[in-house]
Design a protein around this motif. Sequence first.
Motif, PDB file in Angstrom:
ATOM      1  N   ASN A 150      -6.194  -3.614   0.977  1.00  0.00           N
ATOM      2  CA  ASN A 150      -6.293  -3.205  -0.425  1.00  0.00           C
ATOM      3  C   ASN A 150      -5.180  -3.757  -1.321  1.00  0.00           C
ATOM      4  OD1 ASN A 150      -4.774  -1.286   1.143  1.00  0.00           O
ATOM      5  ND2 ASN A 150      -4.733   0.078  -0.624  1.00  0.00           N
ATOM      6  N   ALA A 193      -6.423  -6.994  -2.511  1.00  0.00           N
ATOM      7  CA  ALA A 193      -7.557  -6.812  -3.428  1.00  0.00           C
ATOM      8  C   ALA A 193      -7.066  -6.449  -4.826  1.00  0.00           C
ATOM      9  CB  ALA A 193      -8.492  -5.721  -2.895  1.00  0.00           C
ATOM     10  N   VAL A 194      -6.116  -5.521  -4.905  1.00  0.00           N
ATOM     11  CA  VAL A 194      -5.576  -5.133  -6.213  1.00  0.00           C
ATOM     12  C   VAL A 194      -4.859  -6.317  -6.857  1.00  0.00           C
ATOM     13  CG1 VAL A 194      -3.938  -3.611  -7.380  1.00  0.00           C
ATOM     14  CG2 VAL A 194      -5.396  -2.701  -5.569  1.00  0.00           C
ATOM     15  N   ILE A 232       1.168   1.339  -3.972  1.00  0.00           N
ATOM     16  CA  ILE A 232      -0.084   1.959  -4.425  1.00  0.00           C
ATOM     17  C   ILE A 232      -0.041   3.459  -4.164  1.00  0.00           C
ATOM     18  CG2 ILE A 232      -2.575   2.078  -4.065  1.00  0.00           C
ATOM     19  CD1 ILE A 232      -2.493  -0.921  -3.369  1.00  0.00           C
ATOM     20  N   GLU A 263      -6.567   0.719 -10.701  1.00  0.00           N
ATOM     21  CA  GLU A 263      -5.163   0.514 -10.327  1.00  0.00           C
ATOM     22  C   GLU A 263      -4.657  -0.817 -10.869  1.00  0.00           C
ATOM     23  OE1 GLU A 263      -5.657   2.954  -6.078  1.00  0.00           O
ATOM     24  OE2 GLU A 263      -5.496   0.765  -6.099  1.00  0.00           O
ATOM     25  N   ALA A 264      -5.493  -1.841 -10.762  1.00  0.00           N
ATOM     26  CA  ALA A 264      -5.104  -3.173 -11.231  1.00  0.00           C
ATOM     27  C   ALA A 264      -4.917  -3.191 -12.743  1.00  0.00           C
ATOM     28  CB  ALA A 264      -6.155  -4.197 -10.809  1.00  0.00           C
ATOM     29  N   TYR A 299      -9.736   0.369  -7.103  1.00  0.00           N
ATOM     30  CA  TYR A 299      -8.766  -0.728  -7.092  1.00  0.00           C
ATOM     31  C   TYR A 299      -8.681  -1.388  -8.470  1.00  0.00           C
ATOM     32  CZ  TYR A 299      -9.230  -0.579  -1.928  1.00  0.00           C
ATOM     33  OH  TYR A 299      -9.256  -0.213  -0.620  1.00  0.00           O
ATOM     34  N   ASN A 317       0.827  -1.208   0.000  1.00  0.00           N
ATOM     35  CA  ASN A 317       0.000   0.000   0.000  1.00  0.00           C
ATOM     36  C   ASN A 317       0.860   1.256   0.000  1.00  0.00           C
ATOM     37  OD1 ASN A 317      -2.473   1.517   0.216  1.00  0.00           O
ATOM     38  ND2 ASN A 317      -1.948   1.894   2.355  1.00  0.00           N
ATOM     39  N   ALA A 332     -14.679  -7.178  -8.246  1.00  0.00           N
ATOM     40  CA  ALA A 332     -14.552  -5.929  -7.487  1.00  0.00           C
ATOM     41  C   ALA A 332     -15.871  -5.567  -6.823  1.00  0.00           C
ATOM     42  CB  ALA A 332     -14.087  -4.804  -8.415  1.00  0.00           C
ATOM     43  N   ARG A 343     -14.692   2.414  -3.908  1.00  0.00           N
ATOM     44  CA  ARG A 343     -13.282   2.172  -3.588  1.00  0.00           C
ATOM     45  C   ARG A 343     -12.740   0.988  -4.387  1.00  0.00           C
ATOM     46  NH1 ARG A 343     -12.477   1.331   2.585  1.00  0.00           N
ATOM     47  NH2 ARG A 343     -13.388   3.424   2.540  1.00  0.00           N
ATOM     48  N   HIS A 344     -13.549  -0.060  -4.525  1.00  0.00           N
ATOM     49  CA  HIS A 344     -13.087  -1.235  -5.268  1.00  0.00           C
ATOM     50  C   HIS A 344     -13.036  -0.987  -6.770  1.00  0.00           C
ATOM     51  CE1 HIS A 344     -13.474  -3.328  -1.440  1.00  0.00           C
ATOM     52  NE2 HIS A 344     -12.799  -4.313  -1.988  1.00  0.00           N
TER      53      HIS A 344
END
Length: 395
Positions: free
Chosen positions: A130, A133-134, A37, A109-110, A106, A8, A89, A102-103
């Motif tokens: 997180n 999750a990513v 991140i 970002e992914a 993510y 993170n 997500a 928020r997801h």
Amino acid sequence: MRVAYLVNRYPAVSHSFIRREIAGVEMAGVDVARFSIRPPDASLPDAADRAELPRTTVILAQSKAALLMAALCMAVTRTGRFVRALSAAVKMAQGRPKIALRHLIYLVEACWLAGKLKGVDRLHAHFGTNPAAVARLVHILSGIPYSFTVHGPEEFDAPGALDLPAKIADAAQVVAISDFGRSQLMRWAKPAMWDKLHVVRCGIDEGFAAAPAAPPVADARLCCVARLSAQKGLPLLIDAAARLRDRGVPFHLTLVGDGEMRAEIERAIADRDLGGIVAITGYLDAAGVRSHMLASRAMVLPSFAEGLPVVIMEALALRVPVVTTAIAGVPELVDTACGWVVPAGSIEALCDAMELALAADPARLREMGEVGRARVLARHDARANGAAMADLFRQ
């Protein structure tokens, strides 16, 4: 083999153990790319952390246009995978609108990260929040296997809200830093998945492992090395210090660290008239931490929630006994042979243990310190544990 690490925030003052793990993995012959991140800590007292800055790519340092374009390209060129990742997500958000947004971030970002992992054989995330999750979304988008390390306590406080079972199910491996941590993962994984749950302990800095024995400390000094946050139990420590002072016990306590509770803790010190007894240094580099530990009869950490604190390992490696709480993975390392273990939340028990540490014969303190050092060197060697991670990646 090439592995990408995802954290993170990296480098960070409180994440030096990740830096040491990466170094150990690289010494085992694995090429490691570093991704963070969020931007790293603004202040990095340790030169070894600062050296990681040019080696680390920060996802959110990219322009919004670049991130959105990556998501659009993924949606167009890998539509099926993108739809599956979008579905995952949304499911991780579990019907909570704010968390769903928020997801979706993510997922963006992914998408960007997936496009930067050419030639990467494994994506490994630290923390089951997180970053995991990513990493899971990158796996769905790209097919690159992912694994993650769970530290606690955040993951164990809200495993359902973090969708920890789904993250475990999709991962190639999941790593805990203690046997206690692995047991908590077993609660949220089907028994058929337990063989993918592993324990790889955090390693200490070589400066602590190689430190020569220092003369026994005669001064009535204690230290606490911790982030100044709610889970560390520091208001309790200030209350225990006031109670110890009221017993007529002479001592000095140094808090080494900083954090969101600093102002509150400073007020508590002032309200209890402990200004001449308790001091706060702020964050220090590894040499500064070692200096305060070696000048103390014991290191005190009254945490309410933990994984297995690296500062306990560091103190014991320096032959400094610890006063700490019987939580999480702590009893795997600390018992009466090398410290004082008290019930979490008990001011009286904490005060009693601090008084015992201050009254202990220096020879007894050294004996306890030697026991603790032997345990740490056997279990928390950064190079050996980095090699263990590399072996997992190669499986």
